[in-house]
Motif scaffolding. Structure first.
Motif, mmCIF file in Angstrom:
data_model
loop_
_atom_site.group_PDB
_atom_site.id
_atom_site.type_symbol
_atom_site.label_atom_id
_atom_site.label_comp_id
_atom_site.label_asym_id
_atom_site.label_seq_id
_atom_site.Cartn_x
_atom_site.Cartn_y
_atom_site.Cartn_z
ATOM 1 N N PRO A 36 41.848 96.237 22.654
ATOM 2 C CA PRO A 36 42.363 96.901 21.437
ATOM 3 C C PRO A 36 42.771 98.350 21.671
ATOM 4 O O PRO A 36 43.745 98.824 21.083
ATOM 5 N N ALA B 60 46.619 99.790 21.323
ATOM 6 C CA ALA B 60 46.868 100.909 20.417
ATOM 7 C C ALA B 60 47.621 102.025 21.127
ATOM 8 O O ALA B 60 48.543 102.630 20.553
ATOM 9 N N TYR C 230 41.341 104.787 21.739
ATOM 10 C CA TYR C 230 42.638 105.009 21.114
ATOM 11 C C TYR C 230 42.754 104.325 19.752
ATOM 12 O O TYR C 230 43.281 104.914 18.794
ATOM 13 N N HIS C 231 42.289 103.086 19.644
ATOM 14 C CA HIS C 231 42.449 102.376 18.376
ATOM 15 C C HIS C 231 41.578 102.978 17.278
ATOM 16 O O HIS C 231 41.965 102.985 16.108
ATOM 17 N N ARG D 264 43.253 106.254 16.111
ATOM 18 C CA ARG D 264 44.377 105.942 15.208
ATOM 19 C C ARG D 264 43.872 105.543 13.822
ATOM 20 O O ARG D 264 44.412 105.988 12.803
#
Length: 379
Positions: free
Chosen positions: A280, A284, A339-340, A343
């Motif tokens: 994931p 992302a 990262y996900h 975000r």
């Protein structure tokens, strides 16, 4: 040997420069390290490891000029070399061989490996801004220079020798339409007038250098049994606009090491969890990198974008530490959030700001309506 970047340095059409800081703290900077220096560092580390007694912890054997030709499920490999084919059966195969990975291709012949290689419509061309006559930089070296545009963008990255590596990004139809020096100079002069003065031989370099393509690689699963594993760009190559490609690959190594610790070095148990927890984040990043191209190209000169940035920074300063991220870029670059998750946090903040702005607008309209109604009654 790394130069610090404090933010984006935006070039206006009038030649004026404005800094958009990456972070809110003095130490929140990015470091620009040349690819050659990184390669030399890694080779030096390999040389030191190769000097250790064979079979001892941390020892390695390096072989150059060998191309993977065949791999079988038991881990046996065949390599083509200038001296012929060599065969080996290592205990485990780590494919760290880039976006066009031969290891990934070999795995695809042995299992149901899904692979997506997606090119975008925009490409790039690199040029060099030479140092000034006295060897100094022609522009401030403390950031990433950006010349925005609605459909094209020019950037410049400082090098340690006083030069800048300049790259134009744009639709291939635009890049390929400039075929003469007059066309190149007219194009750059109309979009970014100061670039012609900063790069005197711009037209010559533009016509001589090739266009490059940009692609995103997604695949899965990254492992085959406990013998094959893809890492870095071989598993998840991204376009360069977030500057996180190498960071992401290094983070792969940390995440893999943590998972092996969790499962007591049982690779067969660790790899499925490593893949499912890491995928994931890398998906992302692929989306973030594409989105950041639009932000760098278009939004850096938007008044709405600038206003939102000021609001985010103000809330970050007012609220308890960590309660509000000053920007998505800051969350990605200066926190350890995957990262996900970074975000998701910033998307939630955006929704809060949108609801707040909508409420303020509704209250403002209600106030105007009330005042207008009272004025009509009085008349």
């Amino acid at each position: 040997e790394a130069g610090p970047w404090r933010g984006r340095i935006i070039h206006g059409r009038d030649g004026k420069l404005s800094l958009q800081p990456y972070g809110t703290e003095e130490d929140e900077v990015l470091y620009s390290i040349g690819r050659q220096r990184i390669n030399v560092f890694l080779l030096e580390e390999l040389r030191a490891a190769e000097a250790k007694p064979a079979g001892s912890p941390g020892s390695v054997v390096t072989t150059f000029g060998a191309k993977l030709a065949y791999a079988s499920r038991d881990g046996s490999l065949e390599f083509e070399t200038p001296d012929g084919t060599i065969s080996t059966t290592p205990g485990r195969v780590l494919g760290c061989d880039g976006a066009f990975s031969a290891t990934r291709k070999a795995m695809g012949r042995m299992c149901r490996l899904s692979v997506s290689l997606e090119y975008i419509d925009h490409g790039y061309k690199e040029m060099t801004m030479a140092p000034a006559a006295d060897g100094s930089y022609r522009m401030p070296a403390g950031g990433l220079h950006i010349w925005p545009g609605s459909d094209v963008m020019l950037i410049a990255l400082p090098n340690l020798d006083g030069s800048f590596t300049c790259t134009i990004f744009g639709d291939f139809t635009v890049l390929e339409s400039l075929k003469t020096a007059q066309q190149v100079e007219a194009f750059f002069g109309s979009h970014w007038p100061d670039s012609l003065e900063l790069i005197p031989d711009l037209a010559e370099q533009y016509l001589a250098n090739p266009n490059g393509a940009l692609s995103t690689v997604r695949c899965g699963p990254w492992h085959l049994d406990d013998r094959f594993l893809l890492l870095g760009d071989a598993a998840h190559a991204v376009v360069p606009f977030y500057g996180q490609g190498m960071n992401c690959a290094l983070e792969d190594c940390l995440a893999l090491d943590d998972m092996l610790d969790r499962f007591s070095d049982d690779w067969s148990a660790a790899l499925p969890f490593y893949y499912s927890s890491r995928k994931p984040a890398t998906d992302a990043l692929a989306d973030l990198a594409l989105d950041n191209y639009i932000e760098m190209r278009d939004k850096t000169v938007s008044r709405v974008f600038a206003l939102k940035s000021r609001v985010d920074r103000a809330l970050n300063a007012i609220l308890p530490r960590g309660a509000w991220q000053p920007s998505l870029h800051t969350a990605v670059s200066f926190t350890s959030m995957p990262y996900h998750k970074a975000r998701a946090v910033c998307e939630k903040q955006d929704r809060i700001l949108l609801r707040a702005a909508t409420s303020v607008a509704i209250m403002g309209l209600a106030g105007i309506f009330t005042v207008a109604s009272r004025c009509r009654k009085r008349t």
